[in-house]
Design an enzyme around this catalytic site. Structure first.
Site, PDB file in Angstrom:
ATOM      1  CG  ASP A   1      -4.442 -12.622 -11.777  1.00 23.37           C
ATOM      2  OD1 ASP A   1      -3.880 -11.778 -12.523  1.00 23.37           O
ATOM      3  OD2 ASP A   1      -4.086 -13.808 -11.705  1.00 23.37           O
TER       4      ASP A   1
ATOM      5  N   GLY B   1       0.764  -1.251   0.000  1.00 21.46           N
ATOM      6  CA  GLY B   1       0.000   0.000   0.000  1.00 21.46           C
ATOM      7  C   GLY B   1       0.789   1.293   0.000  1.00 21.46           C
TER       8      GLY B   1
ATOM      9  CG  ASP C   1      -1.264  -6.553  -4.909  1.00 18.17           C
ATOM     10  OD1 ASP C   1      -0.289  -5.827  -5.191  1.00 18.17           O
ATOM     11  OD2 ASP C   1      -1.149  -7.772  -4.660  1.00 18.17           O
TER      12      ASP C   1
ATOM     13  CD1 TRP D   1       5.260   2.674  -4.437  1.00 12.26           C
ATOM     14  CD2 TRP D   1       4.643   2.743  -6.588  1.00 12.26           C
ATOM     15  NE1 TRP D   1       6.383   2.532  -5.217  1.00 12.26           N
ATOM     16  CE2 TRP D   1       6.050   2.568  -6.527  1.00 12.26           C
ATOM     17  CE3 TRP D   1       4.031   2.798  -7.843  1.00 12.26           C
ATOM     18  CZ2 TRP D   1       6.846   2.463  -7.680  1.00 12.26           C
ATOM     19  CZ3 TRP D   1       4.818   2.688  -8.989  1.00 12.26           C
ATOM     20  CH2 TRP D   1       6.213   2.533  -8.905  1.00 12.26           C
TER      21      TRP D   1
ATOM     22  CG  ASP E   1       6.372  -1.180  -7.451  1.00  9.26           C
ATOM     23  OD1 ASP E   1       7.375  -1.258  -8.179  1.00  9.26           O
ATOM     24  OD2 ASP E   1       6.420  -1.183  -6.204  1.00  9.26           O
TER      25      ASP E   1
ATOM     26  CE  LYS F   1       8.684  -3.991  -9.349  1.00  8.43           C
ATOM     27  NZ  LYS F   1       8.877  -3.907  -7.892  1.00  8.43           N
TER      28      LYS F   1
END
Ligand SMILES: C[S@@+](CC[C@H](N)C(=O)[O-])C[C@H]1O[C@@H](n2cnc3c(N)ncnc32)[C@H](O)[C@@H]1O
Length: 203
Positions: free
Chosen positions: A97, A59, A79, A61, A119, A159
Site C-alpha cells: 500500500d 501490469g 500495487d 503500464w 495510474d 491520474k
C-alpha cells in the site's frame, strides 16, 4: 426492444475495441493505450531510463514502461494487488500500500528515478465527491514519492479523478516541475472523470 440490425450496442464499442486490442497485443489491460498516448505526446520515458510505476496491477503500464526503457533501463512497480502477468526481465513488481510504504520506499526500490508514473485509482463508491477525494489522496502520495525519488529533471505522470481538489493538485505539480500539462487520452472513456497531470522536469 429488438436490436434492429446492430450486432453490438454502441455504448460497448469503446470497451470492445481497446479490450480486444490489448488481448491481441498481449497486454493485461487496455489502460496501456493511455500510456502510449501520453508517451507519444510528451516522451516521458526515455531509452535506458529507470521508471517507478505506482498502481501497476494488472501490469500493462509496467510491461510497456519496460519496453520503452529497453534492456538498459528498468521498471519497478508497486500495487496493493500482486501482478500475475509475465514481466520482461527488466521489470519487477512489489506488493504493498503506497500510504504505508511511501516513507521507506526509497530503501526498498532505490532512488534517482527518471520517471514516476501513477495510474492509481481508488475503489469507486459511485459518489463522485468521495471518489475524487480518495483519488486526490492517492495523487498527493504519488507526488510525495515523486518528489523524494525522482532525479532532478525527472518526469511525473499522475491520474486524477476531476473534482473539487483538482486545481489544488495541479498547483502542487506546477510548483515542483519546470512545466506541467493536463491531458485526457482518447482511449479514456468519454464518460470517465479521469484525467492525467504530467509534470516535466522536476526542479
Ligand atoms: C487502473 S488500475 C492500474 C492499471 C495499470 N496501470 C495497468 O496498466 O495495468 C489502478 C490500480 O491502483 C491500485 N491502487 C489503489 N490504491 C492503491 C494504494 N493505496 N497503493 C498501491 N496501489 C493502489 C489498485 O490496486 C489498482 O490496481
Amino acid at each position: 426492444m429488438k436490436n434492429r440490425g446492430r450486432t453490438k450496442p454502441k455504448k460497448n464499442q469503446w470497451a470492445d475495441h481497446y479490450t480486444q486490442k490489448a488481448r491481441d497485443e498481449n497486454y493485461p489491460a487496455r489502460s496501456v493505450y493511455k500510456l502510449m498516448e501520453i508517451q507519444k505526446r510528451f516522451q516521458v520515458i526515455k531509452k535506458g531510463a529507470s521508471v517507478l510505476d505506482l498502481g501497476c496491477a494488472p501490469g500493462s503500464w509496467l510491461i510497456h514502461a519496460a519496453e520503452l526503457t529497453g534492456p538498459s533501463g528498468r521498471a519497478v512497480g508497486i500495487d496493493l494487488k500482486p501482478v500475475d502477468a509475465a514481466l520482461p526481465p527488466n521489470a519487477i513488481a512489489h506488493t504493498g500500500d503506497i500510504f504505508e510504504m511511501e516513507s521507506t520506499l526509497g530503501e526498498a526500490v532505490g532512488q534517482d528515478y527518471d520517471a514516476v508514473i501513477s495510474d492509481m485509482a481508488p475503489a469507486t463508491t459511485g459518489r463522485k465527491d468521495i471518489d475524487a477525494a480518495r483519488s486526490f489522496a492517492l495523487c498527493e502520495a504519488a507526488l510525495r514519492v515523486a518528489c523524494g525519488l525522482l532525479a532532478d529533471g525527472g518526469n511525473f505522470v499522475c491520474k486524477i479523478f476531476q473534482g473539487a481538489e483538482f486545481k489544488q493538485f495541479e498547483n502542487q505539480v506546477k510548483s515542483r516541475f519546470t512545466s506541467h500539462k493536463i491531458f485526457k487520452p482518447d482511449s479514456c472513456r468519454k464518460s470517465s472523470k479521469e484525467i492525467y497531470i504530467i509534470g516535466l522536469g522536476k526542479k
